[in-house]
Design a protein around this motif. Structure first.
Motif, PDB file in Angstrom:
ATOM      1  N   ARG A 148     113.791  61.153  81.103  1.00 44.04           N
ATOM      2  CA  ARG A 148     113.246  62.429  80.632  1.00 44.04           C
ATOM      3  C   ARG A 148     112.808  62.386  79.160  1.00 44.04           C
ATOM      4  NH1 ARG A 148     117.757  63.381  83.319  1.00 44.04           N
ATOM      5  NH2 ARG A 148     118.939  63.850  81.434  1.00 44.04           N
ATOM      6  N   GLY A 149     112.919  61.228  78.555  1.00 45.49           N
ATOM      7  CA  GLY A 149     112.541  61.126  77.150  1.00 45.49           C
ATOM      8  C   GLY A 149     113.480  61.869  76.225  1.00 45.49           C
ATOM      9  N   ALA A 150     114.709  62.121  76.670  1.00 53.88           N
ATOM     10  CA  ALA A 150     115.675  62.833  75.834  1.00 53.88           C
ATOM     11  C   ALA A 150     115.999  61.991  74.598  1.00 53.88           C
ATOM     12  CB  ALA A 150     116.948  63.120  76.623  1.00 53.88           C
ATOM     13  N   PRO A 151     116.073  62.623  73.435  1.00 57.51           N
ATOM     14  CA  PRO A 151     116.311  61.865  72.202  1.00 57.51           C
ATOM     15  C   PRO A 151     117.790  61.683  71.884  1.00 57.51           C
ATOM     16  CG  PRO A 151     115.861  64.133  71.652  1.00 57.51           C
ATOM     17  CD  PRO A 151     115.784  64.044  73.152  1.00 57.51           C
ATOM     18  N   VAL A 152     118.084  60.626  71.150  1.00 55.57           N
ATOM     19  CA  VAL A 152     119.414  60.438  70.582  1.00 55.57           C
ATOM     20  C   VAL A 152     119.235  59.723  69.248  1.00 55.57           C
ATOM     21  CG1 VAL A 152     119.853  58.198  71.704  1.00 55.57           C
ATOM     22  CG2 VAL A 152     121.774  59.617  71.004  1.00 55.57           C
ATOM     23  N   VAL A 153     119.984  60.152  68.250  1.00 53.78           N
ATOM     24  CA  VAL A 153     119.924  59.534  66.923  1.00 53.78           C
ATOM     25  C   VAL A 153     121.142  58.639  66.757  1.00 53.78           C
ATOM     26  CG1 VAL A 153     119.957  59.943  64.430  1.00 53.78           C
ATOM     27  CG2 VAL A 153     118.632  61.448  65.938  1.00 53.78           C
ATOM     28  N   VAL A 154     120.897  57.401  66.350  1.00 52.29           N
ATOM     29  CA  VAL A 154     121.967  56.413  66.199  1.00 52.29           C
ATOM     30  C   VAL A 154     122.037  55.989  64.742  1.00 52.29           C
ATOM     31  CG1 VAL A 154     122.855  54.180  66.946  1.00 52.29           C
ATOM     32  CG2 VAL A 154     121.579  55.611  68.553  1.00 52.29           C
ATOM     33  N   ALA A 155     123.239  56.054  64.158  1.00 51.80           N
ATOM     34  CA  ALA A 155     123.428  55.680  62.755  1.00 51.80           C
ATOM     35  C   ALA A 155     124.360  54.485  62.591  1.00 51.80           C
ATOM     36  CB  ALA A 155     123.981  56.868  61.966  1.00 51.80           C
ATOM     37  N   GLY A 156     124.943  54.005  63.694  1.00 52.35           N
ATOM     38  CA  GLY A 156     125.836  52.861  63.620  1.00 52.35           C
ATOM     39  C   GLY A 156     125.052  51.555  63.657  1.00 52.35           C
ATOM     40  N   ASP A 157     125.248  50.702  62.666  1.00 48.60           N
ATOM     41  CA  ASP A 157     124.494  49.458  62.531  1.00 48.60           C
ATOM     42  C   ASP A 157     125.284  48.295  63.124  1.00 48.60           C
ATOM     43  OD1 ASP A 157     122.896  47.355  61.819  1.00 48.60           O
ATOM     44  OD2 ASP A 157     122.788  47.879  59.693  1.00 48.60           O
ATOM     45  N   LEU A 158     124.819  47.745  64.232  1.00 48.69           N
ATOM     46  CA  LEU A 158     125.554  46.653  64.877  1.00 48.69           C
ATOM     47  C   LEU A 158     125.625  45.407  64.006  1.00 48.69           C
ATOM     48  CD1 LEU A 158     123.427  44.320  66.128  1.00 48.69           C
ATOM     49  CD2 LEU A 158     123.008  46.123  67.793  1.00 48.69           C
ATOM     50  N   GLU A 159     124.676  45.246  63.089  1.00 50.46           N
ATOM     51  CA  GLU A 159     124.707  44.072  62.217  1.00 50.46           C
ATOM     52  C   GLU A 159     125.852  44.131  61.209  1.00 50.46           C
ATOM     53  OE1 GLU A 159     120.821  42.094  61.232  1.00 50.46           O
ATOM     54  OE2 GLU A 159     120.054  44.108  61.626  1.00 50.46           O
ATOM     55  N   ARG A 160     126.434  45.292  61.015  1.00 53.87           N
ATOM     56  CA  ARG A 160     127.569  45.434  60.098  1.00 53.87           C
ATOM     57  C   ARG A 160     128.907  45.173  60.773  1.00 53.87           C
ATOM     58  NH1 ARG A 160     126.556  48.127  55.234  1.00 53.87           N
ATOM     59  NH2 ARG A 160     124.408  48.864  55.003  1.00 53.87           N
ATOM     60  N   LEU A 161     128.869  44.937  62.079  1.00 51.95           N
ATOM     61  CA  LEU A 161     130.116  44.752  62.810  1.00 51.95           C
ATOM     62  C   LEU A 161     130.605  43.313  62.684  1.00 51.95           C
ATOM     63  CD1 LEU A 161     129.630  46.810  66.095  1.00 51.95           C
ATOM     64  CD2 LEU A 161     130.996  47.391  64.110  1.00 51.95           C
ATOM     65  N   ASP A 162     131.272  43.014  61.567  1.00 52.84           N
ATOM     66  CA  ASP A 162     131.919  41.721  61.426  1.00 52.84           C
ATOM     67  C   ASP A 162     133.255  41.777  62.178  1.00 52.84           C
ATOM     68  OD1 ASP A 162     133.534  43.302  59.806  1.00 52.84           O
ATOM     69  OD2 ASP A 162     132.843  42.402  57.934  1.00 52.84           O
ATOM     70  N   TYR A 163     134.052  40.735  62.051  1.00 51.92           N
ATOM     71  CA  TYR A 163     135.307  40.705  62.803  1.00 51.92           C
ATOM     72  C   TYR A 163     136.241  41.844  62.404  1.00 51.92           C
ATOM     73  CZ  TYR A 163     133.990  36.141  64.617  1.00 51.92           C
ATOM     74  OH  TYR A 163     133.333  35.121  65.258  1.00 51.92           O
TER      75      TYR A 163
END
Length: 201
Positions: free
Chosen positions: A60-75
């Motif tokens: 349906r083209g529903a929007p979602v805003v994502v602010a979590g950066d997977l590249e910052r997920l170190d151990y």
């Protein structure tokens, strides 16, 4: 979305990867169901240097805003998660993109870190195992299920395809299609908080 303080997963954090063409009903179901059990749900993506990105759903083209950066997920950051979920739709295919074909995509590098942490449950829905095609050693010899269209891929990766709706292999949970998202969620919850009968010695 508020969490239920008395749920089975109170105090736990669950990360969900997101990109364009996610399945709206699946994502919203995970958000509601995990929050119902007291978990904090964190949406993650590759932000490409932005503070947040807006994605649209497949149906349906529903929007979602994502602010979590997977590249910052170190151990250290990953150790704060109880589970990491790769949902259906085109999420895995989009996140496995690398602008340098001689380097793994950041989301694949994230999975390499995640699979070194057996206490972190990894869950893949439907086509989600596409994310691991560039790192087949992560699932080689593991029992999995997936969408029928992906069976050849997972076998080529060295995984053992199992003809079931949901398959659990230690810290790895896989489900056949998006239609089983409720089973994947329930299985994940049970892995993180085993029922009393299973928890008993």
């Amino acid at each position: 979305m508020s969490t239920h303080p008395g749920g089975r997963l109170t105090g736990r954090r669950i990360g969900i990867l997101v990109e364009n063409d996610f399945v709206e009903e699946e994502l919203s179901y995970y958000q509601r169901r995990f929050a119902e059990e007291g978990a904090e749900v964190v949406l993650l993506t590759r932000l490409w240097g932005q503070s947040s990105l807006r994605f649209t759903g497949h149906d349906r083209g529903a929007p979602v805003v994502v602010a979590g950066d997977l590249e910052r997920l170190d151990y250290a950051e990953l150790s704060g998660l109880a589970a990491l979920v790769v949902p259906s739709g085109q999420v895995a295919d989009r996140l496995r993109y690398s602008e340098n074909v001689d380097r793994l995509a950041p989301a694949v590098e994230l999975m390499r870190r995640a699979f070194r942490m057996p206490q972190l449950v990894k869950a893949f829905s439907c086509h989600a195992l596409l994310l691991l095609t560039a790192a087949p050693d992560l699932v080689r010899g593991r029992e999995v299920t997936c969408h029928n269209n992906l069976v050849g891929d997972v076998r080529n990766m060295g995984a053992h395809y199992t003809d079931l709706d949901v398959v659990v292999d230690g810290d790895l949970v896989t489900s056949r299609t998006v239609e089983e998202c409720h089973l994947l969620a329930r299985t994940l919850i049970d892995r993180l908080d085993p029922p009393a009968a299973e928890a008993a010695p």
